[in-house]
Design an enzyme around this catalytic site. Sequence first.
Site, mmCIF file in Angstrom:
data_model
loop_
_atom_site.group_PDB
_atom_site.id
_atom_site.type_symbol
_atom_site.label_atom_id
_atom_site.label_comp_id
_atom_site.label_asym_id
_atom_site.label_seq_id
_atom_site.Cartn_x
_atom_site.Cartn_y
_atom_site.Cartn_z
ATOM 1 N N ASP A 94 -12.464 9.639 3.007
ATOM 2 C CA ASP A 94 -13.473 10.517 3.627
ATOM 3 C C ASP A 94 -12.785 11.781 4.148
ATOM 4 O O ASP A 94 -13.339 12.879 4.062
ATOM 5 C CB ASP A 94 -14.140 9.843 4.830
ATOM 6 C CG ASP A 94 -14.805 8.532 4.492
ATOM 7 O OD1 ASP A 94 -16.033 8.491 4.368
ATOM 8 O OD2 ASP A 94 -14.079 7.524 4.373
ATOM 9 N N PHE B 89 -17.472 -1.656 -1.014
ATOM 10 C CA PHE B 89 -17.458 -1.693 0.456
ATOM 11 C C PHE B 89 -18.645 -0.986 1.121
ATOM 12 O O PHE B 89 -19.284 -1.548 2.023
ATOM 13 C CB PHE B 89 -16.143 -1.104 1.005
ATOM 14 C CG PHE B 89 -16.145 -1.048 2.509
ATOM 15 C CD1 PHE B 89 -15.942 -2.190 3.257
ATOM 16 C CD2 PHE B 89 -16.422 0.143 3.179
ATOM 17 C CE1 PHE B 89 -15.990 -2.165 4.645
ATOM 18 C CE2 PHE B 89 -16.470 0.185 4.559
ATOM 19 C CZ PHE B 89 -16.253 -0.968 5.297
ATOM 20 N N ASN B 90 -18.946 0.248 0.748
ATOM 21 C CA ASN B 90 -19.980 0.997 1.481
ATOM 22 C C ASN B 90 -21.344 0.310 1.421
ATOM 23 O O ASN B 90 -22.105 0.333 2.399
ATOM 24 C CB ASN B 90 -20.121 2.423 0.931
ATOM 25 C CG ASN B 90 -18.960 3.306 1.323
ATOM 26 O OD1 ASN B 90 -18.222 3.004 2.255
ATOM 27 N ND2 ASN B 90 -18.789 4.400 0.595
ATOM 28 N N THR C 271 -20.734 9.208 2.245
ATOM 29 C CA THR C 271 -19.514 8.536 1.783
ATOM 30 C C THR C 271 -19.159 7.330 2.648
ATOM 31 O O THR C 271 -18.014 6.885 2.646
ATOM 32 C CB THR C 271 -18.322 9.525 1.737
ATOM 33 O OG1 THR C 271 -18.059 9.992 3.064
ATOM 34 C CG2 THR C 271 -18.602 10.696 0.814
ATOM 35 N N ASP D 17 -17.579 8.152 7.195
ATOM 36 C CA ASP D 17 -16.963 7.187 8.122
ATOM 37 C C ASP D 17 -15.436 7.285 8.033
ATOM 38 O O ASP D 17 -14.769 6.324 7.648
ATOM 39 C CB ASP D 17 -17.437 5.752 7.818
ATOM 40 C CG ASP D 17 -17.009 5.255 6.447
ATOM 41 O OD1 ASP D 17 -16.758 6.095 5.548
ATOM 42 O OD2 ASP D 17 -16.903 4.027 6.266
ATOM 43 N N ASN E 294 -15.603 2.177 7.905
ATOM 44 C CA ASN E 294 -14.192 1.807 7.730
ATOM 45 C C ASN E 294 -13.583 1.326 9.040
ATOM 46 O O ASN E 294 -12.816 0.369 9.070
ATOM 47 C CB ASN E 294 -13.393 3.007 7.210
ATOM 48 C CG ASN E 294 -13.660 3.281 5.740
ATOM 49 O OD1 ASN E 294 -13.788 2.358 4.951
ATOM 50 N ND2 ASN E 294 -13.750 4.558 5.384
ATOM 51 N N HIS F 16 -12.028 7.865 -3.804
ATOM 52 C CA HIS F 16 -13.461 7.612 -3.971
ATOM 53 C C HIS F 16 -14.309 8.786 -3.454
ATOM 54 O O HIS F 16 -15.083 9.400 -4.188
ATOM 55 C CB HIS F 16 -13.878 6.363 -3.187
ATOM 56 C CG HIS F 16 -13.086 5.143 -3.488
ATOM 57 N ND1 HIS F 16 -13.278 4.396 -4.618
ATOM 58 C CD2 HIS F 16 -12.106 4.504 -2.797
ATOM 59 C CE1 HIS F 16 -12.468 3.354 -4.615
ATOM 60 N NE2 HIS F 16 -11.747 3.401 -3.523
ATOM 61 N N ASP F 17 -14.205 9.046 -2.153
ATOM 62 C CA ASP F 17 -15.163 9.944 -1.503
ATOM 63 C C ASP F 17 -15.063 11.408 -1.958
ATOM 64 O O ASP F 17 -16.098 12.090 -2.071
ATOM 65 C CB ASP F 17 -15.022 9.840 0.019
ATOM 66 C CG ASP F 17 -15.371 8.445 0.523
ATOM 67 O OD1 ASP F 17 -16.023 7.690 -0.228
ATOM 68 O OD2 ASP F 17 -14.989 8.104 1.661
HETATM 69 C C1 BDR Z 1 -15.428 3.248 -0.094
HETATM 70 O O1 BDR Z 1 -15.103 2.324 0.945
HETATM 71 C C2 BDR Z 1 -14.409 2.959 1.957
HETATM 72 O O2 BDR Z 1 -13.382 2.142 2.427
HETATM 73 C C3 BDR Z 1 -13.937 4.280 1.397
HETATM 74 O O3 BDR Z 1 -13.862 5.260 2.406
HETATM 75 C C4 BDR Z 1 -14.948 4.613 0.361
HETATM 76 O O4 BDR Z 1 -16.036 5.335 0.918
HETATM 77 C C5 BDR Z 1 -14.805 2.761 -1.382
HETATM 78 O O5 BDR Z 1 -15.301 1.491 -1.715
HETATM 79 CA CA CA Z 2 -15.890 6.320 3.136
#
Ligand code: BDR
Ligand code: CA
Length: 330
Positions: free
Chosen positions: A34, A187-188, A145, A29, A59, A261-262
Amino acid sequence: MRRPMRRRLAPAPDPPDNGPVTKLIFDCDPGVDDAIALFLAFASPQDLEILAITTAAGNVAADLTARNAAIIRQIAGREDVPIHAGAQRPLVRPPVGAGDFHGESGLGTLPTFQPAKGVAAGHAANVIVDLIMAHAPGQVTIAATGALTNLALAMRLEPAIVARLGQIAIMGGARREGGNITASAEFNIYADPHAADVVFTSGAKCVVFGLDVTHQVRADPARTAAIATIKTPAAQASANLLEFSNALERDIVGGTGAPIHDPCVIAWLLAPRLFTLRPCALRVETASPLMLGHTAVEFRLADPSTATVQWATRADADSVFALLNERLAR
Ligand code: BDR
Ligand code: CA
């Protein structure tokens, strides 16, 4: 005047230790992190055969995540890889975005444009089903991701994909670190907890990179500056994205160096030895408004050898960045 200490970057892990080329569906996303994960994957054709990029709302809205994937693909010069747009909303909950951390466009301050090549026909969920069913069992790996909506839809459309899948490498969830969108949720998973529940109760083999590990892999100033010195379009775009994220990390979170993160998901596919995994049971909270999207990660298993979920606990961050730099320079 004392000169600032320079971090010594670890040498790039070479060669990648993942054996033969991995056939990959990359569900995402984009999203600034990402986008960097996409650059890392696009720059690794000797290790990853990307069958398709699939996108969903997360996102930012679904039309933007699909367009952003196409922008990153064009910068990377990988128009050979098809992009399929997917879920426009989560399965059950109302949509929730993360524009605060990714900017209005989803790509921070990176200049956006109308990509020369658009998205391909076919809904992401259908494409995931078709690609997995067209390959022999165990052949297709998924990197996820974003919210897990496309994957959950695919599993509902054709449950047989679960047994045919290789493994799913997921960025999502939190245990020791607590949440980043609420006190208890990452978040994801929060963005579509019901989809995550479908995936984690499916029995599919999952390797999960939650905040516990991604918070160890931060684009501190020395690492960001090192990427900015690489003169490829992908590295220059990545430096721009990281500088945007670092400014937000400083202003909103009060920290130095935003977590990437991703890219951890792709780095693990390329060099699994850079991460430590631990077998666990993982369930997602879908009922409690207070705990929505919380990942309950249980290490106390009667027989860890039967666990289908692996939880990443540690990363060799210097080597992840060395790998990223080496690939972005290609
Ligand atoms: C995740 O949330 C999104 O905002 C980022 O792209 C990542 O995948 C981190 O919590
Ligand atoms: Ca992401």
